[in-house]
Structures are given as structure tokens and as C-alpha cells.
Design an enzyme around this catalytic site. Structure first.
Site, PDB file in Angstrom:
ATOM      1  N   PRO A 625      -9.474  28.640 -19.826  1.00  0.00           N
ATOM      2  CA  PRO A 625      -8.488  28.107 -20.775  1.00  0.00           C
ATOM      3  C   PRO A 625      -8.035  26.685 -20.447  1.00  0.00           C
ATOM      4  O   PRO A 625      -7.793  25.882 -21.346  1.00  0.00           O
ATOM      5  CB  PRO A 625      -7.311  29.081 -20.653  1.00  0.00           C
ATOM      6  CG  PRO A 625      -7.902  30.336 -20.116  1.00  0.00           C
ATOM      7  CD  PRO A 625      -9.054  29.928 -19.251  1.00  0.00           C
ATOM      8  N   LYS A 626      -7.939  26.368 -19.165  1.00  0.00           N
ATOM      9  CA  LYS A 626      -7.442  25.037 -18.812  1.00  0.00           C
ATOM     10  C   LYS A 626      -8.472  23.955 -19.174  1.00  0.00           C
ATOM     11  O   LYS A 626      -8.144  22.954 -19.822  1.00  0.00           O
ATOM     12  CB  LYS A 626      -7.135  24.994 -17.321  1.00  0.00           C
ATOM     13  CG  LYS A 626      -6.424  23.748 -16.864  1.00  0.00           C
ATOM     14  CD  LYS A 626      -6.082  23.907 -15.399  1.00  0.00           C
ATOM     15  CE  LYS A 626      -5.426  22.675 -14.831  1.00  0.00           C
ATOM     16  NZ  LYS A 626      -5.192  22.853 -13.379  1.00  0.00           N
ATOM     17  N   GLN A 631     -10.397  19.848 -23.083  1.00  0.00           N
ATOM     18  CA  GLN A 631     -11.416  19.298 -23.964  1.00  0.00           C
ATOM     19  C   GLN A 631     -10.848  19.042 -25.359  1.00  0.00           C
ATOM     20  O   GLN A 631     -11.138  18.027 -25.989  1.00  0.00           O
ATOM     21  CB  GLN A 631     -12.601  20.252 -24.035  1.00  0.00           C
ATOM     22  CG  GLN A 631     -13.862  19.505 -24.307  1.00  0.00           C
ATOM     23  CD  GLN A 631     -15.061  20.402 -24.500  1.00  0.00           C
ATOM     24  OE1 GLN A 631     -14.985  21.610 -24.293  1.00  0.00           O
ATOM     25  NE2 GLN A 631     -16.148  19.819 -24.890  1.00  0.00           N
ATOM     26  N   GLY A 697     -16.200  21.732 -28.190  1.00  0.00           N
ATOM     27  CA  GLY A 697     -15.849  20.309 -28.174  1.00  0.00           C
ATOM     28  C   GLY A 697     -15.666  19.662 -29.539  1.00  0.00           C
ATOM     29  O   GLY A 697     -14.645  19.034 -29.812  1.00  0.00           O
ATOM     30  N   GLU A 698     -16.655  19.810 -30.407  1.00  0.00           N
ATOM     31  CA  GLU A 698     -16.623  19.042 -31.660  1.00  0.00           C
ATOM     32  C   GLU A 698     -15.432  19.410 -32.555  1.00  0.00           C
ATOM     33  O   GLU A 698     -14.848  18.537 -33.195  1.00  0.00           O
ATOM     34  CB  GLU A 698     -17.908  19.192 -32.486  1.00  0.00           C
ATOM     35  CG  GLU A 698     -19.192  19.415 -31.728  1.00  0.00           C
ATOM     36  CD  GLU A 698     -19.756  18.236 -30.993  1.00  0.00           C
ATOM     37  OE1 GLU A 698     -19.745  17.122 -31.524  1.00  0.00           O
ATOM     38  OE2 GLU A 698     -20.233  18.444 -29.858  1.00  0.00           O
TER      39      GLU A 698
HETATM   40 MO1  MOS Z   1     -21.843  14.965 -28.532  1.00  0.00          MO
HETATM   41  S1  MOS Z   1     -21.835  13.679 -30.068  1.00  0.00           S
HETATM   42  O1  MOS Z   1     -21.683  16.543 -28.819  1.00  0.00           O
HETATM   43  O2  MOS Z   1     -22.337  14.387 -27.160  1.00  0.00           O
END
Ligand code: MOS
Length: 731
Positions: A625-626, A631, A697-698
Site C-alpha cells: 500500500p505504501k 506511485q 501507475g497510469e
Molecule cells: Mo510508461 S509511459 O508506462 O513508462
């Protein structure tokens, strides 16, 4: 039995990063920091025109400068099989065929590299390198040329265009986004060292060591096994490390030419021209709905800037075909090639851009219909993966919206623009969502156990600051039972089991499965050595556990010392691979997020401040979670940059960039970023992989910029369709 995050198990609770101490004490070595005996220094020289041809390199002065060993250019270079015989590009795999063309396609295109004994010598000599050009008038103005370029069907349309045309309520608007540059903290750098028998060692900043291996292998016609790529620590990427750029190829060529190792590190201004950027874009969104806000049809058109060397489509309309239950969709795209550096994937590529158009248009529609933007989105959730017709494995976008609305206090928002105030500021609330296809790729991991019970988990995957290594440690701990203090993690090395590049939110979904498989394999292998009379393959895996001292199977315990002793072992090694399978044919996979933001806009100066940012993400099981929250915080800060600050300008006449350093190009810094409130739905996806983790991430940035623009509209009644929302655009 659940192997994953359990809040009662304190050993599993978030601690710092596995690499945290190494990074903050300077022990972590980044690519340019390796000391290689006899190393030389390479400095890239860029063209001073944006279009034309080099008639003659002028290097005499530079060659006489102290310490200079050689100067590479198209007039003086080693043989590179992948470039030789290649005619005029346009669609080669390598981007710029560095030193294999006299053509100039953009300003600051690398045309030479000085190799010298010291970095100072190389920089000085590089300043003396000139070229005589035949100059052509460059095309550099995206807005101007975009008008002349025709759109092409993406061939993924569904339903009918009439659904939009006949809709009772329609939006038809255009949106633009400025070019954004990745600029990770760490400069791109390569040290290339040739060894006997065509062996090559590369210390290289990138997001995928195996990708570097294969590109260099095909360019230089040497087996991939001859190429050892090391990217143990990576100081950020954001997509700039997903491909192999000319400076890396130049380093390999130079090392061949001067027969010594060569180190090349880009300067900050070169980071703006030599390693890609998110291309400037134009979109037109036509959205139709009924009076209740049920979407009837959408037509999404998009164009993005591209270079003359190689076409790059950002895939801007892809997200539109996925994110909502649109029955009628038409998407068209085009690339606009100009005399500019090569763009590439950047921070949620394509979908971040596309969502700005679509999520802004939805806000416009809701305003016109006087409907609540949260309700309208909930009403239009995609019931299944629309493009394939497959059922969702999991899609909790609705829960993201509901939780986000709750956390920000959405019900107290006044939908009338310009009606809320706090002191000298107008305030406003905005919402937008993001979605990203959850992928995973074939990935390997190995575990090596020593006599003292310490294990080292390895994969070729890089950790670009996302917490991959920390997540791997969580998985290895929860599956084996070995305490984290005895689990070492090593990454970013092509000698380790093969892995995909880290990007596209695939890292954790891919590598967690490989570590899971290797952890199970380790338990069985240790059990096999401990109790040779039992068939380890048939034991119930949940009855086997490892600790810091030894192995337990039901009531039996054996210390590692005994196991290693009686089997005469130095170590116990396992290596496993895991990848996607049949589930990909049965389900659609997505990650999503809802962004709920509150902005303050100063009544007199127009200064926009992010006051609150609530981001709720569905990324399946959250392994750490951290690290996961970190991110999303980083992605949200990137969203502020996109919405309010980041803008790469170009001088149309010369094709040179304006403000190409960290003073001239504005990122969100701490003073721009409020406490970003991150929440996760946290429900494991039962089909994607054994860990249940989807990509994360995205979606931390997809939807961020429109949430800002929508909040600014709510605060002020000004609809900004061109971002970043800088004061001059807005006030
Ligand atoms: Mo990326 S644009 O998922 O490195």
C-alpha cells in the site's frame, strides 16, 4: 489460503523501499556512476538547423583541442550492419540512424560525438564542432499543419454515426494539449564497453534491459547473449526509457571506434530533444446523449505531432472505445509529421490525452443538461469490455466514483459555476475518470537461498522508482514465510531471468506472478532436500512453510544448516516464468481511477491552486500500500503539471525549443502539490494472475488533467479546452 496482504501480519505492513537506504546514502549506482577503468567521455553535438543536409563537418579545431581522441559523425564512423544498406529511413526500427545520414530532420539532431579523455575536454571540444549545411525551411507549427492533414479511420468503429447525429443533446468541441517532456531526475546515460569476442557490456539508463539487448543485437548483428545490460537503479523514466535512443547507439559505436569504454551522459537540455516527449495534440469530441445523460454515441478525432524520421501515433482515441458503455463509436486519428525531435510514450500515453477530451466533453454535457457528472458517469459504466464483448474480469470504476464522491464531500458542491468562495478565492470541484487496459507479460524470476536462510530474488525487470523491488519482497515473504529482513532483491540486469520492460502499468502484474511461482518452487525444492523419503511434488504446498531458521512441514521442522549439510549444498536455486494464458480469451481486464479535485482560483490574479486531490483507484490487490500510494501521488503531481504547468514551446522559425531546462519548463513542485489523498478499492482480480494485482501507475494520471479543468470551470465558469491552463490562456 491467502498469500497476500494481511493487516494482522505486521511483517507484511508497509515499510520503506528495499532500495531506500542505498538511494538516500548514495550507495545506489546509477548508470553514469560506474567507474570503468580506461573510460573515455562522449559528448553529443546537435545540429543547429531543423531541416536540410550536412554538406561538411567542420571538426579541425575540435580535433586539436586537448584530450580529444576522436570525433564521430556521418563522415567518420564504424560499420553498423543494421544501418548500412539502409536507404532513406522512413520506417526503420531504430529511429534516427545516427551517423548514417547527412540529412537533418530537427534542430539539435545529434550529428557528431566528441570522445575525449575527460568530460571537460569532451565538452569543450564539442563546443568547437560545427557543420556546413544546406538549409531548408522547416515545418514546425503543429496547429498550422494539423489543419492540412486528413484523419484516418482507426477501423475499430461500432454501431452507427447516426446515433450521435440524431442525439437530442450534443457536445462538439475541440481540445488541445501542449507537448510535455518526461524529464526524470536522472539523466539518460550509457557506458559502453566492448570485451573480447564481440562481447558488450552496457551500463544504461532504461526501462527494459532485455529490450536494449535485442535492439543492440539486431543493429550490431551480435547475439543477444553477448550483450550484458545493467540498469540496477533507475532514477525515473515516465516512458523515456522504453526505447533505445541515439546516444546509446552512439556510445556503442564510439567504444568500437576508439577501442576503449565510452561514457555518454545527456545534458538537461539534451533530455528535451534526444529521449522523446508526449506529443502535442488536437482532439475533437462529439458526444451525444439523451435527456437523462445516457450516452448515445461518440465521435472522437485526434491528431498528434510526430517527427519526420519515424511516425509515432499516440493512440489517443483508444480509451474512448473502452471506458464507457458507448454502443456507437467512431474514432479517427492522424499523425502530423514535422521537423521536431521524436515523440514517444509518456505517462499514461494516449489515454491520458484522450481522456482530457472525453472527460471534458462529458462535463460540458452535464452542465448543459444540468445533470450531476458523477451520476452521469455511473449511468454509463461499460457493462462489459465493449470492444471485444468479453465480460470484465473486474471493473470497479463505479466504486471508485462512489468512494471518491464520499471522500471529497461531492454532495456539498454547488454545480452553479462561480458560486462558491473562500476568502479571495473562488473555489470549484471537478471530477474525471481514467481507465487503462490491465496487461501482463511473460516474466521470469529466480530465488537463490544460502545456508543462513537468506534468499535473493532476481529478475531482469527494472524498478524505475515505482516500488517493484519492494512489492517483490512482499510477495516472496508472504508466499515463503521467510522474514523480509532475510529477503534481498536484485533487479535490472540482463543476466537475470528475462522480463518485459517496466512500463504501461505492467510491472507488478507481471513480476508478482513470476516471484509467486518461484517462491512456491523454492518451498518444494527445500522440502525435497529436507525429506527425501517424501515426494515433494505431491505435498500440500500450504503445509510447507519456510522461516528464517528452517522448513516446517506439518509437525516436522528441519533447520537449514542440516538440510544444506546432509545434501552437501552451497545454495538452493529455483527459476520460474509466468505469463498470461487462456484467461485473456475469457475476460476483459482494466484498471481505473476516479479523480475528485478541489481548486482555488484567486479572484484578482487568476492563480490556480490545487486545494484537494482525492484519487481512488481500482488496481486489484494492492501488494504494498505504501509504494502503491507513492506511485499515485507521483502520477497526480504529473497531472498537475499537465493541467496547469507543463508546456514545451518551440520557436517556429528555427525549430529550437524554448525554455529547455528545469527553470524554463515548469513542473509541479512541492509548493504546487497539496496532500494527495489516495484510496484503493483493493479487491483482488481473481483471473489476472495469482496475486490479483492489476496495473496501477497510469490511472494515477489518466483523468487528472480534465478533473482540474472541470474544477476550474466549476469555480469560475471559464471552460478551458487548451492545456496547460496557464494564466494567459485563462484570465
Ligand atoms: Mo510508461 S509511459 O508506462 O513508462
Amino acid at each position: 489460503m491467502s498469500y497476500f496482504f494481511d493487516s494482522k501480519n505486521t511483517e507484511q505492513m508497509p515499510k520503506g523501499r528495499v532500495e531506500g537506504i542505498a538511494k538516500v546514502t548514495g550507495k545506489a549506482k546509477y548508470s553514469a556512476e560506474y567507474d570503468i577503468p580506461d573510460v573515455t567521455y562522449g559528448v553529443m553535438v546537435g545540429s543547429t538547423i531543423a531541416s536540410g543536409r550536412i554538406l561538411k563537418m567542420q571538426i579541425e579545431e575540435a580535433m586539436k583541442a586537448p584530450g580529444v581522441i576522436d570525433i564521430l559523425s556521418h563522415e567518420n564512423k564504424p560499420y553498423v550492419s543494421g544501418f548500412s544498406g539502409m536507404k532513406e529511413m522512413p520506417d526503420n526500427r531504430f529511429g534516427l540512424p545516427i551517423f548514417y545520414t547527412d540529412k537533418v530532420y530537427y534542430n539539435d539532431q545529434p550529428i557528431a560525438m566528441v570522445v575525449a579523455e575527460t568530460i571537460e575536454d569532451a565538452m569543450f571540444a564539442a563546443s568547437l564542432v560545427k557543420a556546413e549545411y544546406e538549409e531548408a525551411i522547416p515545418e514546425t507549427d503543429f496547429a498550422k499543419k494539423a489543419k492540412e492533414v486528413s484523419l484516418k479511420e482507426t477501423e475499430n468503429d461500432r454501431g452507427s454515426v447516426g446515433a450521435w447525429e440524431n442525439a437530442p443533446y450534443k457536445v462538439d468541441q475541440e481540445y488541445t494539449i501542449a507537448t510535455e517532456v518526461h524529464n526524470p531526475m536522472e539523466m539518460h546515460a550509457t557506458i559502453a564497453q566492448w570485451k573480447p569476442n564481440d562481447k558488450l557490456v552496457l551500463y544504461d539508463k532504461n526501462q527494459g534491459v532485455n529490450r536494449v539487448q535485442s535492439v543492440i543485437s539486431s543493429l550490431f548483428d551480435i547475439p543477444t547473449d553477448n550483450i550484458h545490460v545493467i540498469s540496477e537503479f533507475v532514477g525515473g523514466g515516465f516512458g523515456s526509457g522504453l526505447r533505445v535512443w541515439p546516444h546509446t547507439i552512439a556510445a556503442v559505436m564510439a567504444a568500437q571506434q576508439v577501442k576503449r569504454p565510452v561514457k555518454v551522459m545527456l545534458t538537461r537540455p539534451q533530455m528535451f530533444t534526444m529521449v522523446g516527449y508526449r506529443p502535442e495534440s488536437w482532439q475533437r469530441v462529439k458526444l451525444g446523449a439523451d435527456k437523462d445523460g445516457k450516452f448515445l454515441g461518440v465521435i472522437h478525432q485526434a491528431k498528434n505531432i510526430s517527427s519526420k524520421i519515424q511516425g509515432f501515433s499516440d493512440g489517443i482515441t483508444r480509451v474512448t472505445r473502452k471506458i464507457y458503455g458507448f454502443k456507437n463509436v467512431k474514432t479517427e486519428e492522424a499523425i502530423v509529421d514535422l521537423n521536431v525531435p521524436m515523440p514517444t510514450w509518456n505517462r499514461g500515453p494516449g489515454d491520458t490525452t484522450g481522456c482530457f477530451g472525453v472527460e471534458s466533453a462529458i462535463d460540458e454535457l452535464c452542465h448543459e443538461l444540468k445533470l450531476d457528472p458523477v451520476d452521469v458517469r455511473l449511468k454509463n459504466i461499460a457493462p462489459y469490455e465493449m470492444e471485444t464483448g468479453l465480460p470484465w474480469s473486474t471493473n470497479y470504476l463505479n466504486e471508485c466514483l462512489e468512494k471518491g464522491a464520499e471522500l471529497i464531500g461531492w454532495k456539498n458542491r454547488n454545480p452553479v459555476p462561480g458560486s462558491q468562495k473562500e476568502g479571495d478565492y473562488k473555489i470549484g470541484y471537478g471530477v474525471a475518470v481514467g481507465m487503462w487496459g490491465s496487461g501482463r507479460s511473460y516474466t521470469g524470476a529466480s530465488i537463490d537461498m544460502q545456508k543462513d536462510g537468506v534468499i535473493t530474488v532476481r529478475t531482469a525487470m527494472t524498478d524505475i522508482g515505482t516500488g517493484t523491488g519492494t512489492g517483490m519482497q512482499n510477495v516472496a515473504h508472504t508466499v515463503t514465510g521467510i522474514p523480509k529482513s532475510k529477503i534481498k532483491i536484485e533487479l535490472g540486469n540482463s543476466d537475470f531471468p528475462k522480463a518485459p520492460s517496466q512500463g504501461g502499468s505492467r510491472g507488478m502484474a507481471s513480476v508478482s506472478s513470476a516471484v509467486y511461482a518461484a517462491s512456491l518452487a523454492l518451498k518444494r525444492k527445500v522440502a525435497g532436500y529436507a525429506w527425501p523419503d517424501k515426494d515433494a511434488n505431491t505435498l500440500n504446498i500450504d503445509d510447507i512453510s519456510l522461516s528464517d531458521k528452517g522448513i516446517t512441514y506439518k509437525d516436522s521442522f528441519l533447520p537449514y544448516a542440516d538440510i544444506f549439510g546432509k545434501n552437501n549444498l552451497n545454495d538452493i536455486k529455483v527459476e520460474e516464468f509466468a505469463g498470461p494464458g487462456e484467461e485473456r480469451k475469457k475476460y476483459g481486464f482494466c484498471s481505473s481511477a476516479a479523480h475528485f479535485y478541489k481548486v482555488k482560483v484567486h479572484e484578482k490574479t487568476g492563480k490556480i491552486k490545487m486545494d484537494r486531490m482525492v484519487i481512488v483507484a481500482d488496481a486489484g490487490r494492492i501488494i504494498n500500500p505504501k509504494a502503491a500510494a507513492n506511485q499515485v501521488i507521483g502520477a497526480g503531481a504529473g497531472g498537475i503539471g499537465m493541467g496547469l504547468l507543463e508546456e514545451q514551446l518551440i520557436d517556429f522559425k528555427t525549430g529550437r525549443l524554448i525554455g529547455n531546462d528545469l527553470a524554463g519548463y515548469h513542473f509541479a513542485v512541492n509548493a504546487d502539490v497539496p496532500l494527495i489523498e489516495v484510496s484503493f478499492i483493493g479487491k483482488p482480480d481473481p483471473n489476472i494472475n495469482p496475486s490479483g494485482a492489476k496495473g496501477l501507475g497510469e490511472v494515477g494520471i489518466i483523468g487528472a488533467a480534465p478533473a482540474i479543468a472541470n474544477a476550474v470551470f466549476n469555480a469560475t465558469g471559464k471552460r478551458v479546452r487548451d492545456i496547460p491552463i496557464t494564466v494567459e490562456r485563462f484570465f
